[in-house]
Scaffold this active site. Structure first.
Site, PDB file in Angstrom:
ATOM      1  N   LYS A 136       0.784  -1.259  -0.012  1.00 14.36           N
ATOM      2  CA  LYS A 136       0.132  -0.055   0.021  1.00 14.36           C
ATOM      3  C   LYS A 136       1.074   1.079   0.046  1.00 14.36           C
ATOM      4  CE  LYS A 136      -4.312   2.031   1.896  1.00 14.36           C
ATOM      5  NZ  LYS A 136      -3.892   3.286   2.269  1.00 14.36           N
ATOM      6  N   CYS A 443      -5.257  31.494  26.319  1.00 10.65           N
ATOM      7  CA  CYS A 443      -4.813  33.039  26.760  1.00 10.65           C
ATOM      8  C   CYS A 443      -6.236  33.806  26.713  1.00 10.65           C
ATOM      9  CB  CYS A 443      -3.706  33.291  25.478  1.00 10.65           C
ATOM     10  SG  CYS A 443      -3.657  35.348  25.400  1.00 10.65           S
ATOM     11  N   CYS A 449      -3.612  39.549  21.644  1.00  6.08           N
ATOM     12  CA  CYS A 449      -2.359  39.019  21.801  1.00  6.08           C
ATOM     13  C   CYS A 449      -1.687  38.662  20.273  1.00  6.08           C
ATOM     14  CB  CYS A 449      -2.730  37.486  22.309  1.00  6.08           C
ATOM     15  SG  CYS A 449      -1.403  36.252  22.139  1.00  6.08           S
TER      16      CYS A 449
HETATM   17  S1  IVH Z   1      -6.632  -0.220  -4.867  1.00  8.01           S
HETATM   18  C1  IVH Z   1     -10.746  -0.225  -5.135  1.00  8.01           C
HETATM   19  N1  IVH Z   1      -3.914  -0.819  -4.458  1.00  8.01           N
HETATM   20  O1  IVH Z   1      -5.076   3.585  -0.895  1.00  8.01           O
HETATM   21  C2  IVH Z   1      -9.281  -0.135  -4.783  1.00  8.01           C
HETATM   22  N2  IVH Z   1      -4.808   1.417  -3.531  1.00  8.01           N
HETATM   23  O2  IVH Z   1      -7.045   3.633   0.898  1.00  8.01           O
HETATM   24  C3  IVH Z   1      -8.964   1.048  -4.600  1.00  8.01           C
HETATM   25  N3  IVH Z   1      -3.199   2.906  -2.570  1.00  8.01           N
HETATM   26  O3  IVH Z   1      -6.914   5.569  -2.789  1.00  8.01           O
HETATM   27  C4  IVH Z   1      -7.396   1.143  -4.559  1.00  8.01           C
HETATM   28  N4  IVH Z   1      -1.478   1.313  -2.732  1.00  8.01           N
HETATM   29  O4  IVH Z   1      -4.720   5.878  -3.122  1.00  8.01           O
HETATM   30  C5  IVH Z   1      -5.216   0.077  -4.202  1.00  8.01           C
HETATM   31  N5  IVH Z   1      -1.553  -1.075  -4.064  1.00  8.01           N
HETATM   32  C6  IVH Z   1      -2.665  -0.539  -4.266  1.00  8.01           C
HETATM   33  C7  IVH Z   1      -2.651   0.921  -3.303  1.00  8.01           C
HETATM   34  C8  IVH Z   1      -3.746   1.671  -3.058  1.00  8.01           C
HETATM   35  C9  IVH Z   1      -1.787   2.574  -2.018  1.00  8.01           C
HETATM   36  C10 IVH Z   1      -4.055   3.955  -1.883  1.00  8.01           C
HETATM   37  C11 IVH Z   1      -4.842   4.560  -3.314  1.00  8.01           C
HETATM   38  C12 IVH Z   1      -6.177   4.643  -2.322  1.00  8.01           C
HETATM   39  C13 IVH Z   1      -6.163   4.200  -1.050  1.00  8.01           C
HETATM   40  C14 IVH Z   1      -7.143   3.557  -0.564  1.00  8.01           C
END
Ligand code: IVH
Length: 690
Positions: A136, A443, A449
């Site tokens: 992620k 404050c 201030c």
């Molecule tokens: S899939 C329906 N894959 O995480 C699936 N998201 O919390 C949508 N992100 O908006 C996203 N790495 O910005 C996907 N390998 C990955 C990701 C990823 C980062 C982010 C992305 C998304 C957010 C969701």
């Protein structure tokens, strides 16, 4: 609105099932919604979050639980039904053909297993499911649209339905191809994450320090800040990268992994370690591996994403609200490091809250050097028994403001000192008091201030308020220190001579500031209401108030009852508003603002001439206009019942092309949108005006 800082006791306790929708419950729901909106805005628009993801998630879940248990209190406007925050001004907007979704989170192995059980139940299988597991990436989501093999549009996620048009900026990212191989489908959309690697992030911050610019808090903010530059030439200098993680519109592809392979073959970067695994235990094992290796990775990741591999199964599982049921983010625990608490200082906020801040021996926590951390309030320092000189555990959760988790008493030498919260304001010396039932100390000197005044000016001038471009924190400090500005209305009395007498200003910068101040006089009533910084009144409320009362005068005369007649304004907010207008100092400031010529009334929508050729149509201007500024031209269109767009899309009805028109003109030709010259436009306007 200053975040009010929800506490465990007000927001996160109580059995959900047993509750009747009492006034307290409604109040809690309203409070959570306001708080989440505020943090959404700080996170997505300002790129300056003030709470951790984990805290945000807890508030979000609590609200979701309450709304599920009490559907009668649910509302389509609730932040639980939105993905991200509203689009900011300055960029055009683009509507996503397929909504850009968010991801549900799992924070431990049990939550992950529960998700797998649900997936299998919904798919009606007793066997194991094949999952794609990928990092992620901690950046920001982007959608790239290609038509006939050419990159035509790039948009941020925005609110999930509509995003910002960042096409010109995206074109500066070298990882992203502009053209696809000839075999690609006519229409495809590739989605992925724009990010900045850890080394590049460090270098960027070093450069900013040398230029006297503030550091980015983390790589995500740096990436978002770089991509949201109105000037793509600045974006081009930033080391932005891209990882693709999905695509829409591919032919003959049946799995997510297959889709990633296909986009990889088309020239997009796909993270090479994406793994296909069968069964949830294998996912857990991979997660453990990532926990060990994440720090060594060249870019920041805050978890892993697990996706059902079969696209047919994804379709069967579908989506609930803003989250697909076929994917989940499995988040990492926060990274912790030990360091010394060198000192505790205090910061005075806009509303006078005096907040303690930890000054730390700089420490690298998972790729980000941390030297300050919030301590929230004095009770927290007592509760954690923190002493100046202590060794402390500090954590970062992939994001936001680092936190001091606890002291390490075993390392004490006896030299440590207890911290005493000041009982007078460290900036102006006025008494700092703590009201009963409140954790914060204030404050008592209000806008007398200087620290509060500087923060108020900054808020007043901010982009979503009066939008005074050259008035940042430094200029605000200088004006206050020189005693040229004692309240926000004094800004409108500034003269060039006064500015030139200050070291900071030369001819050009003085003119720039005065021009920006002058321009701000025409901002709408709702922006002015928001800019005043009335406690609890955020942008949305300011808009409601302007619409309801139509003039500052009527708003100032409103009673608590009249205010509470507006849905979404509760007792506490109505009291804040009445108190604000009752205060003599504020009345004087408002009188000065009125005398300076600021708009104190809701602008009436002018009567659109019958048969206006612009009525209901979106017009986009491109290139340099000779006889009017672009702003004037856009105003004419609006006065004649049209809207002025900033990007050429299928929604655009007309493009007016001035000298040296560039890519927008090309796009208009491509989309076969009517194009006219400036003189033709002027003729249409003259005819419409009769
Ligand atoms: S899939 C329906 N894959 O995480 C699936 N998201 O919390 C949508 N992100 O908006 C996203 N790495 O910005 C996907 N390998 C990955 C990701 C990823 C980062 C982010 C992305 C998304 C957010 C969701």
């Amino acid at each position: 609105m200053e975040p009010t800082g929800l506490t465990e006791s007000t927001a996160l306790t109580g059995s959900v099932q047993a509750m009747e929708p009492t006034p307290e419950l409604r109040h809690e729901i309203d409070g959570l919604r306001r708080e989440l909106e505020e943090h959404n805005y700080r996170y997505h628009v300002l790129n300056q979050p003030t709470i951790s993801d984990a805290e945000y998630d807890r508030f979000f879940r609590r609200l979701q639980e309450l709304e599920l248990a009490h559907p009668e209190l649910d509302s389509p406007d609730s932040p639980t039904h939105r993905v991200g925050a509203p689009v900011q001004e300055g960029f055009g907007t683009l509507r996503h053909r397929v909504p850009m979704l968010s991801l549900a989170n799992a924070f431990n192995a049990d939550e992950l297993k529960a998700w797998d059980v649900r997936v299998r139940k919904l798919l009606g299988t007793t066997g194991e499911v094949t999952y794609s597991v990928e990092p992620k990436i901690d950046g920001l989501a982007i959608s790239l649209r290609f038509e006939a093999g050419r990159l035509i549009e790039a948009a941020t996620r925005g609110d999930g339905v509509t995003g910002e048009d960042v096409t010109s900026n995206i074109r500066t990212i070298k990882d992203i191809p502009w053209h696809l191989p000839p075999y690609c489908p006519e229409n495809i959309e590739v989605r992925g994450e724009v990010y900045i690697g850890k080394d590049d992030f460090r270098k960027l911050n070093q450069e900013r320090e040398q230029l006297g610019e503030p550091n980015f808090a983390n790589p995500r903010n740096a990436a978002a800040g770089s991509l949201r530059q109105l000037d793509p030439r600045i974006t081009a200098k930033r080391p932005l990268g891209f990882w693709a993680y999905g695509a829409i519109g591919l032919d003959g592809i049946t799995t997510h992994y297959g889709a990633l392979e296909a986009v990889g073959n088309m020239g997009f970067p796909v993270y090479p370690e994406v793994r296909l695994v069968t069964g949830i235990d294998a996912v857990e094992a991979l997660y453990q591996r990532y926990c060990e290796t994440r720090e060594a990775m060249p870019f920041e990741i805050d978890g892993i994403v697990i996706k059902v591999n079969s696209l047919a199964d994804q379709e069967r599982l579908g989506t609930v609200g803003r989250e697909p049921r076929w994917a989940i983010a499995y988040k990492f625990p926060a990274i912790q490091e030990n360091t010394r608490l060198e000192d505790i200082t205090v910061h005075v906020g806009r509303t006078g809250t005096i907040n303690p801040v930890a000054i730390l021996t700089p420490v690298n926590i998972g790729g980000v050097v941390v030297s300050r951390a919030t301590l929230h309030n004095e009770d927290e320092i007592v509760r954690k028994d923190l002493r100046i000189g202590d060794w402390v555990v500090v954590q970062r959760a992939g994001d936001v403001i680092p936190q001091v988790v606890k002291a390490i008493p075993e390392k004490r030498t006896g030299e440590e000192r207890l911290f005493q919260m000041p009982t007078t304001c460290p900036v102006c010396g006025a008494p700092a008091v703590r009201l009963e039932g409140e954790a914060a100390r204030y404050c008592t000197n209000g806008l007398q201030c200087p620290a509060q005044l500087v923060e108020s000016l900054r808020h007043f001038a901010s982009r979503r308020a009066m939008d005074i471009e050259w008035l940042g924190i430094k200029v605000a400090e200088i004006l206050v220190e020189a005693k040229l500005v004692k309240d926000v209305a004094d800004l409108y009395a500034l003269t060039k001579e006064q500015l030139l007498a200050l070291d900071r200003f030369g001819e050009k910068s003085a003119d720039n500031l005065l021009e920006a101040v002058e321009q701000s006089k025409s901002r709408s009533l709702d922006r002015l209401i928001f800019a005043l910084g009335i406690h609890e009144v955020g942008e949305v409320t300011a808009r409601l108030l302007a619409k309801e009362f139509r003039s500052m005068e009527c708003l100032a005369a409103a009673t608590c009852e009249a205010l509470q007649a507006i849905p979404s304004i509760g007792p506490s907010m109505s009291e804040s508003i009445v108190d604000f207008f009752a205060e003599e100092h504020n009345q004087k400031v408002l009188a000065k603002l009125k005398a300076a010529g600021l708009a104190m009334e809701l602008a009436e929508t002018p009567d659109v001439p019958p048969d206006s050729p612009f009525a209901g149509r979106e017009v986009v201007f491109t290139g340099k206009l000779e006889t009017m500024t672009r702003g004037e031209a856009q105003e004419l269109v609006e006065r004649l019942g049209g809207t002025a767009g900033s990007a050429v899309t299928r929604k655009t009805s007309l493009v007016v092309a001035g000298a040296d028109a560039g890519s927008k003109l090309d796009k208009a030709r491509k989309l076969e949108i009517p194009i006219m010259t400036e003189s033709e436009f002027a003729r249409w306007v003259a005819e419409a005006q009769g």
